[in-house]
Scaffold this active site. Structure first.
Site, short mmCIF file in Angstrom:
data_model
loop_
_atom_site.label_atom_id
_atom_site.label_comp_id
_atom_site.label_asym_id
_atom_site.label_seq_id
_atom_site.Cartn_x
_atom_site.Cartn_y
_atom_site.Cartn_z
N HIS A 186 -46.84 -39.26 60.83
CA HIS A 186 -48.20 -39.64 61.22
C HIS A 186 -49.18 -39.06 60.21
CE1 HIS A 186 -46.85 -41.30 64.96
NE2 HIS A 186 -46.10 -40.22 65.10
N TYR A 228 -58.32 -41.24 59.42
CA TYR A 228 -57.16 -41.57 58.59
C TYR A 228 -57.39 -41.42 57.09
CZ TYR A 228 -55.51 -43.36 63.03
OH TYR A 228 -55.13 -43.46 64.34
C1 DQA Z 1 -50.93 -42.79 63.66
C2 DQA Z 1 -51.35 -42.11 64.97
C3 DQA Z 1 -51.28 -43.08 66.14
O1 DQA Z 1 -51.68 -42.44 67.35
C4 DQA Z 1 -52.21 -44.25 65.90
O2 DQA Z 1 -52.09 -45.20 66.94
C5 DQA Z 1 -52.01 -44.89 64.56
C6 DQA Z 1 -51.77 -44.03 63.41
C7 DQA Z 1 -51.10 -41.85 62.44
O3 DQA Z 1 -50.52 -42.15 61.41
O4 DQA Z 1 -51.83 -40.87 62.51
O5 DQA Z 1 -52.15 -46.10 64.40
O6 DQA Z 1 -49.57 -43.13 63.74
#
Ligand code: DQA
Length: 146
Positions: free
Chosen positions: A99, A22
């Site tokens: 995402h 992330y």
């Molecule tokens: C997310 C992707 C999801 O699969 C994960 O559970 C998240 C973050 C993203 O921003 O990449 O918590 O939404």
């Protein structure tokens, strides 16, 4: 124009949470970038983050009364939540799903979004830029429909 930006569970931990997936940018920094963009575009943003499904549904319903569009990262609930899908369908304003990571390049069980079919579009894999592009996208969409 008012855009509601809704962050889902565990996104309050951005910066320390799996930085290899992330990134190192914190939620506060992301929100700062969104507010900066809102200033440039001359719009207002209502930003919130919730860890629980019910609070996210309340935020979507509130946005339905107060905002013109929604940008939402349902995070883990993306893959499980019929109730968030239903809430997005229940409000009379459009939403874009966001995402940070590319969910299609990750585990198989992340490939399915329960919530995206209730949205106008989905943007992912671009980190903070996913949010910024989604804000630009929702503004263009709302303007085009006026
Ligand atoms: C997310 C992707 C999801 O699969 C994960 O559970 C998240 C973050 C993203 O921003 O990449 O918590 O939404």
């Amino acid at each position: 124009m008012i855009v509601a930006v809704i962050h889902g569970p565990n996104l309050n931990l951005l910066g320390v949470r799996e930085p290899e997936v992330y990134g190192k940018t914190t939620l506060e920094e992301i929100n700062g970038r969104i507010e900066e963009l809102a200033g440039e575009l001359g719009i207002e943003v209502m930003i919130c983050q919730h860890n629980s499904e019910g609070d996210l549904i309340d935020a979507i319903q509130e946005a339905g009364c107060e905002a013109d569009g929604i940008v939402i990262n349902p995070a883990g609930y993306t893959h499980t939540s019929v109730a968030i899908h239903d809430a997005l369908k229940a409000v009379p304003i459009p939403a874009i799903e966001v995402h940070l990571s590319n969910i299609l390049a990750r585990e198989d069980w992340r490939h399915r979004s329960m919530t995206a079919p209730a949205c106008e579009g989905i943007i992912g894999g671009l980190g903070v830029d996913s949010y910024l592009l989604a804000v630009r996208g929702i503004v263009a969409l709302v303007e085009a429909r006026r």
